[in-house]
Scaffold this motif. Structure first.
Motif, PDB file in Angstrom:
ATOM      1  N   TYR A 120      24.985  37.178-103.338  1.00 47.39           N
ATOM      2  CA  TYR A 120      24.447  38.339-103.555  1.00 47.39           C
ATOM      3  C   TYR A 120      24.187  38.654-104.854  1.00 47.39           C
ATOM      4  CZ  TYR A 120      25.012  43.317-104.571  1.00 47.39           C
ATOM      5  OH  TYR A 120      25.020  44.374-105.239  1.00 47.39           O
ATOM      6  N   ARG A 121      24.953  37.874-105.920  1.00 45.51           N
ATOM      7  CA  ARG A 121      24.390  38.147-107.293  1.00 45.51           C
ATOM      8  C   ARG A 121      23.098  37.422-107.580  1.00 45.51           C
ATOM      9  NH1 ARG A 121      30.617  36.272-108.314  1.00 45.51           N
ATOM     10  NH2 ARG A 121      31.846  38.366-108.328  1.00 45.51           N
ATOM     11  N   ARG A 122      23.076  36.315-106.968  1.00 45.56           N
ATOM     12  CA  ARG A 122      21.970  35.548-107.318  1.00 45.56           C
ATOM     13  C   ARG A 122      20.731  36.312-106.662  1.00 45.56           C
ATOM     14  NH1 ARG A 122      23.680  30.396-105.681  1.00 45.56           N
ATOM     15  NH2 ARG A 122      24.377  29.874-107.751  1.00 45.56           N
ATOM     16  N   SER A 123      20.803  37.006-105.279  1.00 43.89           N
ATOM     17  CA  SER A 123      19.598  37.680-104.881  1.00 43.89           C
ATOM     18  C   SER A 123      19.485  38.713-105.685  1.00 43.89           C
ATOM     19  CB  SER A 123      19.774  37.933-103.450  1.00 43.89           C
ATOM     20  OG  SER A 123      20.043  36.785-102.839  1.00 43.89           O
ATOM     21  N   THR A 124      20.230  39.639-106.355  1.00 48.77           N
ATOM     22  CA  THR A 124      20.175  40.859-107.185  1.00 48.77           C
ATOM     23  C   THR A 124      19.909  40.788-108.720  1.00 48.77           C
ATOM     24  OG1 THR A 124      22.392  41.267-107.106  1.00 48.77           O
ATOM     25  CG2 THR A 124      21.311  41.957-105.331  1.00 48.77           C
TER      26      THR A 124
ATOM     27  N   THR B  93       9.830  37.450-121.375  1.00 48.48           N
ATOM     28  CA  THR B  93      10.060  35.993-121.575  1.00 48.48           C
ATOM     29  C   THR B  93      11.395  35.784-122.483  1.00 48.48           C
ATOM     30  OG1 THR B  93       8.862  35.487-123.388  1.00 48.48           O
ATOM     31  CG2 THR B  93       7.952  35.068-121.019  1.00 48.48           C
ATOM     32  N   LEU B  94      11.886  36.874-123.090  1.00 48.25           N
ATOM     33  CA  LEU B  94      12.983  36.893-124.120  1.00 48.25           C
ATOM     34  C   LEU B  94      14.235  36.772-123.188  1.00 48.25           C
ATOM     35  CD1 LEU B  94      13.815  37.615-127.201  1.00 48.25           C
ATOM     36  CD2 LEU B  94      14.034  39.908-126.378  1.00 48.25           C
TER      37      LEU B  94
ATOM     38  N   ARG C  15      17.716  40.342-111.995  1.00 50.33           N
ATOM     39  CA  ARG C  15      16.487  40.732-112.400  1.00 50.33           C
ATOM     40  C   ARG C  15      15.801  39.397-112.743  1.00 50.33           C
ATOM     41  NH1 ARG C  15      14.171  44.786-116.411  1.00 50.33           N
ATOM     42  NH2 ARG C  15      12.192  43.702-117.151  1.00 50.33           N
ATOM     43  N   PRO C  16      14.747  39.434-112.129  1.00 51.45           N
ATOM     44  CA  PRO C  16      13.620  38.292-112.067  1.00 51.45           C
ATOM     45  C   PRO C  16      13.475  37.840-113.671  1.00 51.45           C
ATOM     46  CG  PRO C  16      12.867  39.782-110.697  1.00 51.45           C
ATOM     47  CD  PRO C  16      13.849  40.561-111.222  1.00 51.45           C
ATOM     48  N   HIS C  17      13.356  36.839-113.973  1.00 52.20           N
ATOM     49  CA  HIS C  17      13.223  36.029-115.390  1.00 52.20           C
ATOM     50  C   HIS C  17      12.904  34.622-115.328  1.00 52.20           C
ATOM     51  CE1 HIS C  17      13.885  35.571-119.575  1.00 52.20           C
ATOM     52  NE2 HIS C  17      13.949  36.669-119.838  1.00 52.20           N
TER      53      HIS C  17
ATOM     54  N   GLN D  53      28.967  43.157-113.281  1.00 47.66           N
ATOM     55  CA  GLN D  53      27.488  42.890-112.780  1.00 47.66           C
ATOM     56  C   GLN D  53      26.614  43.759-113.238  1.00 47.66           C
ATOM     57  OE1 GLN D  53      27.063  40.293-111.161  1.00 47.66           O
ATOM     58  NE2 GLN D  53      25.005  40.636-110.465  1.00 47.66           N
ATOM     59  N   ALA D  54      26.754  44.933-113.919  1.00 48.53           N
ATOM     60  CA  ALA D  54      25.829  45.907-114.136  1.00 48.53           C
ATOM     61  C   ALA D  54      24.958  45.007-115.456  1.00 48.53           C
ATOM     62  CB  ALA D  54      26.333  47.074-114.882  1.00 48.53           C
ATOM     63  N   MET D  55      26.010  44.502-116.385  1.00 43.87           N
ATOM     64  CA  MET D  55      25.371  43.632-117.436  1.00 43.87           C
ATOM     65  C   MET D  55      24.639  42.291-116.927  1.00 43.87           C
ATOM     66  SD  MET D  55      25.460  45.557-120.179  1.00 43.87           S
ATOM     67  CE  MET D  55      25.547  44.375-121.583  1.00 43.87           C
ATOM     68  N   LEU D  56      25.555  41.623-116.018  1.00 45.96           N
ATOM     69  CA  LEU D  56      24.875  40.292-115.586  1.00 45.96           C
ATOM     70  C   LEU D  56      23.636  40.325-114.665  1.00 45.96           C
ATOM     71  CD1 LEU D  56      28.582  38.858-114.830  1.00 45.96           C
ATOM     72  CD2 LEU D  56      26.881  38.069-116.503  1.00 45.96           C
ATOM     73  N   SER D  57      23.474  41.420-113.871  1.00 44.25           N
ATOM     74  CA  SER D  57      22.300  41.690-113.183  1.00 44.25           C
ATOM     75  C   SER D  57      20.961  41.664-113.833  1.00 44.25           C
ATOM     76  CB  SER D  57      22.572  42.623-112.225  1.00 44.25           C
ATOM     77  OG  SER D  57      22.422  43.933-113.162  1.00 44.25           O
ATOM     78  N   ARG D  58      21.227  42.082-115.386  1.00 42.00           N
ATOM     79  CA  ARG D  58      20.161  42.042-116.216  1.00 42.00           C
ATOM     80  C   ARG D  58      20.080  41.091-117.255  1.00 42.00           C
ATOM     81  NH1 ARG D  58      21.867  47.094-114.615  1.00 42.00           N
ATOM     82  NH2 ARG D  58      20.278  48.596-114.463  1.00 42.00           N
ATOM     83  N   LEU D  59      21.018  40.370-117.762  1.00 40.44           N
ATOM     84  CA  LEU D  59      20.903  39.753-118.731  1.00 40.44           C
ATOM     85  C   LEU D  59      21.057  37.971-118.237  1.00 40.44           C
ATOM     86  CD1 LEU D  59      22.856  41.367-121.639  1.00 40.44           C
ATOM     87  CD2 LEU D  59      20.694  41.415-120.766  1.00 40.44           C
ATOM     88  N   GLN D  60      20.583  37.078-118.935  1.00 41.44           N
ATOM     89  CA  GLN D  60      20.484  36.014-118.490  1.00 41.44           C
ATOM     90  C   GLN D  60      21.469  34.814-118.703  1.00 41.44           C
ATOM     91  OE1 GLN D  60      17.597  37.670-120.583  1.00 41.44           O
ATOM     92  NE2 GLN D  60      17.546  38.035-118.287  1.00 41.44           N
ATOM     93  N   MET D  61      22.470  35.263-119.366  1.00 39.79           N
ATOM     94  CA  MET D  61      23.620  34.209-119.654  1.00 39.79           C
ATOM     95  C   MET D  61      24.845  35.184-120.194  1.00 39.79           C
ATOM     96  SD  MET D  61      22.378  31.847-122.784  1.00 39.79           S
ATOM     97  CE  MET D  61      24.115  31.234-123.081  1.00 39.79           C
ATOM     98  N   GLN D  62      25.935  34.568-119.962  1.00 39.53           N
ATOM     99  CA  GLN D  62      27.124  35.227-120.156  1.00 39.53           C
ATOM    100  C   GLN D  62      28.134  34.290-121.049  1.00 39.53           C
ATOM    101  OE1 GLN D  62      28.558  38.561-119.778  1.00 39.53           O
ATOM    102  NE2 GLN D  62      29.965  37.511-121.217  1.00 39.53           N
TER     103      GLN D  62
END
Length: 718
Positions: A286-290, A490-491, A292-294, A505-514
């Motif tokens: 689910y996390r992977r599917s939701t 592409t940032l 943000r595309p990047h 998940q609100a942050m992780l769904s948008r940002l690329q790494m944690q």
């Protein structure tokens, strides 16, 4: 007469029912291999208001008067490009509130996403105190009770993130109260809350319950970058779980709904499967599917950062140039200059906020370092802590008071910083100018976004309550992040909050790494790295690898192995290393690059069970097509021998190969296909780690693949 609605996506089916005399409720759920019946008694949506409290006095999220008195008012369902949606509407006659619950299912997943909205259709104001986004019984059969279930949840802290534990619902947490004699619900609950903006600073908004007797498990997450609450409770009908954003009781949140006004909850998600590992696997998909595309989601370039156990916030031209060259030589693809690059004073903590490059640290200008990074074939990156302004920063005077979080007309000060209020246009304009200037002037392609203070319950400026002000700021922060990525698609943005203090998940769904931690003791990092994929995607989990020139080769390999089954994140004094140790780093970087495609389709499992903080052995597995990747850490040389539960591969011919480090002695392994146990021996006189590939020549029936995980073991998480 009772009405019933069956709704689902073919993988998860939810049965709802209602009548003229009862509120809508979830009556049953079914997924592949799991079926649970829900008792009557828990309304589909509970709303707590000042004028309408609980039906029996308590601090619970559930059993409110409005919840029990609400009646079905209609529903709509539709198919979307990614799944199906159901909107079910309820009405409360006395207050005039109209409540809508939005339920969403993605194709092929047994994960329910839920959020609620409340609109005041009445003539008078209604003051809300709590609105959970979802509440449902755990379910079962005629013999079920809450004591069928075991809770899995995690404590967290700076340097000690994601410490999971399993708790049976026995007589201590939920004693038998014989509530049937009173015919009233108990008043207590087990609540887990997070206050302020460090959403994962003390507890995780991710948890699970599992029942071996029922062959069922629920795993959930609250998707919010601020205050939240989840609770487990028992009433006269059974055990339940309720998930919520901020509340009055816990977070000083109230919201006044005047006629025509509305409020929407934060979203939550809950997965149903046959055991906890499988439920976490569903959340992983689910996390992977939701997300943000990047482009970074698949590319996963290796990042070198100069901070951890290296420059520690004191970068200069003299210190950086050798590191840049060494990072390029081992194959890093992004080089991030961490904290201190903007500081001329030598004490940057309380002066941050203007983000102008230092002239004393870089006599030839920051551009000299940036050019060297590009010459090495790497993308330049910078550290920012955007939401704070140091009390001695020039920006503290340039920005108006209303651009900061306030209490009683005064700016909130925490650890010598003010906190921006991102509801205010001046605050957002300042941050947009900073990002756009650094991208334009230096070609920055990566920002590490740090966050090292928590302003507390919120702000009372222009808000119904302190908690409502914070919730609006949290949402404005997410909108700001979306705007940055809309302008710069592409940032690459790293999410860091004193390590992983805001890894929701609100942050992780948008940002690329944690960043998974700021833990600087490499021997204490394994349980953090191993547990991280329970609450975030493996490919987002950046566990620091910071080998040092004075380390033994085994210690260098240990550090590097810690990050390999995640987003590879390197630091360390590479320029001071001898050739042998630097070759180990280059080898690890090459392995990380070779694994990227598999990590983005992998599913986590834990062959030694829940990672324990002081355990001599720690293991993380990632199921991939045809087998698994496995990191095994040995922190106690005296332990010598360990047996891994790989019953998912029982009956298969399993080939075990070392993929890192290849240049150090292999550990002895023995596979027992009949029992599904892998015995591993580490006889060296020091700590060590190995990354292994497990290749199943004949996949067993029901084996784990990259898209589905199932563990036959009765031990938690195995």
């Amino acid at each position: 007469m009772t009405d019933r609605l069956s709704w689902g996506n073919g993988t998860l089916t939810i049965e709802l029912e209602w009548s003229a005399d009862s509120a809508p409720r979830i009556a049953a759920v079914r997924s592949e291999g799991t079926s649970l019946t829900m008792p009557a008694g828990l309304p589909l949506v509970d709303v707590l208001a000042v004028s309408h409290g609980h039906s029996l006095a308590s601090d619970r999220l559930v059993h409110t008067v409005i919840g029990h008195e609400s009646r079905y008012a209609g529903h709509d369902q539709r198919s979307t490009a990614t799944g199906v949606e159901l909107r079910i509407r309820l009405a409360h006659e006395d207050t005039g509130l109209e409540i809508e619950l939005l339920l969403q299912l993605l194709h092929g997943l047994s994960v329910l996403r839920s959020s609620a909205s409340v609109v005041n259709r009445g003539d008078g104001a209604v003051v809300l105190r709590s609105v959970p986004a979802l509440a449902l019984y755990l379910g079962g059969d005629n013999e079920s009770s809450i004591r069928d279930w075991e809770l899995h949840h995690a404590l967290s802290d700076w340097l000690g993130e994601g410490r999971w534990l399993a708790e049976p619902f026995d007589g201590v947490r939920f004693p038998r109260l014989e509530q049937h004699l009173t015919n009233h619900n108990p008043r207590g609950e087990f609540r887990v809350i997070s206050t302020g903006t460090w959403s994962t600073g003390k507890h995780l908004p991710v948890a699970a319950v599992g029942s071996r007797r029922l062959g069922a498990a629920w795993a959930w997450q609250v998707e919010h970058n601020g205050a939240w609450r989840w609770e487990i409770g028992e009433d006269t009908a059974g055990g339940y779980v309720a998930l919520s954003g901020p509340t009055d009781t816990d977070h000083q949140w109230t919201q006044t709904l005047h006629p025509g006004a509305s409020f929407s909850t934060v979203p939550v998600a809950i997965a149903l499967a046959d055991d906890v590992t499988a439920a976490i696997a569903q959340l992983t998909a689910y996390r992977r599917s939701t997300r943000r595309p990047h482009p970074d989601n698949a590319a996963m370039p290796v990042v070198f950062n100069d901070y951890m156990n290296t420059l520690n916030g004191d970068p200069t031209t003299e210190k950086l140039l050798p590191l840049v060259d060494a990072a390029a030589a081992v194959g890093a693809e992004i080089f991030c200059i961490d904290a201190g690059w903007y500081d001329d004073s030598g004490d940057w903590w309380d002066t941050v906020g203007e983000w102008i490059p230092s002239t004393t640290r870089f006599p030839g200008g920051l551009g000299e370092i940036i050019d060297r990074i590009r010459q090495g074939g790497m993308v330049p990156g910078l550290w920012l802590e955007p939401e704070v302004i140091g009390v001695n920063s020039p920006m503290a005077q340039r920005l108006p008071d209303d651009a900061f979080l306030q209490r009683h007309g005064e700016r909130i000060v925490e650890h010598h910083r003010y906190h921006l209020d991102l509801r205010h246009p001046a605050a957002r304009a300042h941050l947009d100018d900073v990002i756009d200037r650094l991208v334009r002037d230096f070609g920055i392609g990566f920002f590490k976004l740090d966050y090292n203070i928590d302003p507390g319950p919120g702000t009372d400026r222009d808000a119904d309550s302190v908690g409502a002000g914070l919730l609006a700021h949290n949402r404005a922060h997410l909108e700001w992040l979306d705007g940055v990525l809309d302008r710069h698609p592409t940032l690459v943005l790293e999410n860091c909050g004193s390590g992983a203090m805001r890894a929701d998940q609100a942050m992780l769904s948008r940002l690329q790494m944690q960043s998974t931690s700021d833990q600087q003791d490499f021997l204490k990092y394994p349980p953090i790295a191993a547990a991280a994929p329970a609450s975030m995607l493996p490919e987002q989990a950046a566990s620091w690898a910071y080998p040092q020139p004075e380390m033994t080769e085994e210690e260098v390999a240990f550090c590097l192995a810690t990050g390999l089954l995640g987003r590879f994140y390197v630091s360390g004094h590479l320029a001071r290393m001898d050739a042998r140790r630097r070759e180990l780093v280059a080898e690890a970087v090459a392995v990380a690059k070779s694994l990227r495609g598999e990590l983005t389709a992998s599913t986590p499992f834990w062959p030694l069970g829940i990672p324990a903080w002081d355990a001599p052995w720690t293991a993380l597995g990632l199921a991939v097509d045809g087998g698994a990747l496995l990191t095994l850490w040995s922190r106690d040389p005296g332990a010598g021998l360990v047996e891994l539960d790989l019953s998912r591969f029982a009956g298969a011919d399993l080939t075990v190969t070392t993929i890192f480090p290849r240049s150090l002695p292999e550990w002895d392994t023995h596979w027992n296909a009949e029992t599904g146990r892998l015995r591993v021996a580490h006889h060296a006189p020091e700590a060590g780690a190995r990354v292994l590939r497990l290749q199943a020549a004949v996949p067993p029936t029901g084996a784990v693949s990259a898209t589905a995980a199932h563990s036959a073991s009765q031990t938690p998480w195995r």
